[in-house]
Design an enzyme around this catalytic site. Structure first.
Site, short mmCIF file in Angstrom:
data_model
loop_
_atom_site.label_atom_id
_atom_site.label_comp_id
_atom_site.label_asym_id
_atom_site.label_seq_id
_atom_site.Cartn_x
_atom_site.Cartn_y
_atom_site.Cartn_z
N ASP A 67 0.82 -1.21 0.00
CA ASP A 67 0.00 0.00 0.00
C ASP A 67 0.86 1.27 0.00
OD1 ASP A 67 0.94 -0.46 2.56
OD2 ASP A 67 -1.02 -0.62 3.50
N ASN A 136 -7.63 -2.64 14.43
CA ASN A 136 -9.04 -2.96 14.11
C ASN A 136 -9.13 -4.14 13.14
OD1 ASN A 136 -8.08 -1.86 11.78
ND2 ASN A 136 -9.65 -0.30 11.55
N HIS A 138 -7.36 -4.53 10.31
CA HIS A 138 -7.07 -4.28 8.89
C HIS A 138 -5.75 -4.92 8.48
CE1 HIS A 138 -4.84 -0.42 10.13
NE2 HIS A 138 -4.01 -0.93 9.26
N GLU A 143 -9.65 -1.87 5.40
CA GLU A 143 -10.31 -1.59 6.67
C GLU A 143 -11.53 -2.51 6.81
OE1 GLU A 143 -8.94 0.19 8.82
OE2 GLU A 143 -8.09 2.05 8.02
C1 GLP Z 1 -0.61 0.55 8.61
C2 GLP Z 1 -0.24 -0.31 7.38
C3 GLP Z 1 -0.46 -1.78 7.65
C4 GLP Z 1 0.17 -2.18 8.98
C5 GLP Z 1 -0.51 -1.40 10.08
C6 GLP Z 1 -0.03 -1.80 11.48
O1 GLP Z 1 -1.94 0.89 8.63
N1 GLP Z 1 -0.99 0.08 6.23
O2 GLP Z 1 0.10 -2.54 6.57
O3 GLP Z 1 0.01 -3.56 9.19
O4 GLP Z 1 -0.25 -0.02 9.86
O5 GLP Z 1 1.10 -1.10 11.83
P1 GLP Z 1 2.04 -1.42 13.06
O6 GLP Z 1 2.86 -2.58 12.64
O7 GLP Z 1 2.85 -0.18 13.25
O8 GLP Z 1 1.17 -1.74 14.22
#
Ligand code: GLP
Length: 245
Positions: A67, A136, A138, A143
């Site tokens: 992404d 949440n 995702h 989402e």
């Molecule tokens: C962002 C990314 C996700 C990632 C998520 C969790 O929203 N788009 O790909 O998994 O954050 O991030 P973290 O690993 O910092 O908890």
């Protein structure tokens, strides 16, 4: 689905790196699906170590990131392109021409998303997809309410994720509200999936994703349908799992 519970985030990162390294050793031209966020940072550091020790060669490896924020150029320090360069690509011998991150600045986003999907297919599909998980549920920027068959597209980022991501930006206003993301359907087409999670704040969502019903309310629960998914979960994040794995 397989669940591996580790004693620490370091151990989770080493295990994740081991799985990525195995895919690259098996196929030096492997197509990796890569993730951003805080969770995979140490796993990337482990891969850099393996490369520097001579144990791993990325010369022919290819990659697709999950992404990118809409509106951020790859040069912006919070863009996912910049994240990948700084946390991995600049430190290994991967050819940057073989690395792909969705284009958050594309004029025709729909066309650019269709091209991203087509390129993944043309390059033979993703051999191993690395994932983190949002609080949440995702995955990438899919989402809650994202469909199981969704493909790469522009999406709105939820309020909860905007708040989670605010820590990386100076002000709330600067946090992007939309992104381009591979879909759940794109992710499920990967031959193997490795999801990493650590920290007590992920405990509820890991339990829901692994042991709850398959539902679009928890996008990561769709991974239960995949033939070869491994959850590598540090013990705090695994603390609400009921089963013994
Ligand atoms: C962002 C990314 C996700 C990632 C998520 C969790 O929203 N788009 O790909 O998994 O954050 O991030 P973290 O690993 O910092 O908890």
């Amino acid at each position: 689905m397989e669940v591996i519970i580790t004693n620490s985030a370091d151990e989770m990162s080493k295990k994740g790196a081991e799985l990525v390294a195995a895919a690259v050793k098996k196929n030096p031209k492997a197509v990796l699906g890569l993730a951003t966020g805080g969770t995979p940072v140490k796993m990337y550091a482990e891969l850099i170590k393996l490369y520097k020790s001579g144990a791993l060669d990325f010369k022919k490896v290819r990659s697709f990131n999950l992404d990118e924020y809409v509106g951020l150029p790859g040069t912006h320090d919070q863009s996912y392109r910049c994240f990948m360069n700084e946390n991995l690509f600049n430190h290994i011998n991967i050819d940057k021409k073989n690395t792909n991150v969705p284009d958050g600045l594309a004029k025709d986003i729909e066309k650019s998303c269709a091209e991203y999907e087509a390129k993944i297919k043309a390059w033979g599909g993703i051999d191993l997809q690395v994932l983190g998980i949002g609080s949440n549920g995702h995955i990438a920027f899919n989402e809650p309410l994202s469909g199981a068959m969704s493909k790469t597209r522009k999406v709105a980022i939820s309020q909860r994720t905007i708040s989670d991501n605010a820590r990386f930006f100076k002000t709330m206003d600067e946090v992007p509200k939309t992104a381009v993301t591979m879909g759940i359907g794109t992710i499920l087409e990967a031959r193997k999936i490795v999801l990493l999670a650590s920290g007590g704040n992920k405990a509820d969502v890991i339990a829901a994703a692994v042991e709850g019903p398959v539902t679009q309310l928890v996008p990561a629960s769709f991974l239960q349908l995949h033939a070869d998914t491994v959850f590598v979960v540090e013990k705090e994040a695994a603390s609400k799992l009921k089963g013994k794995y």
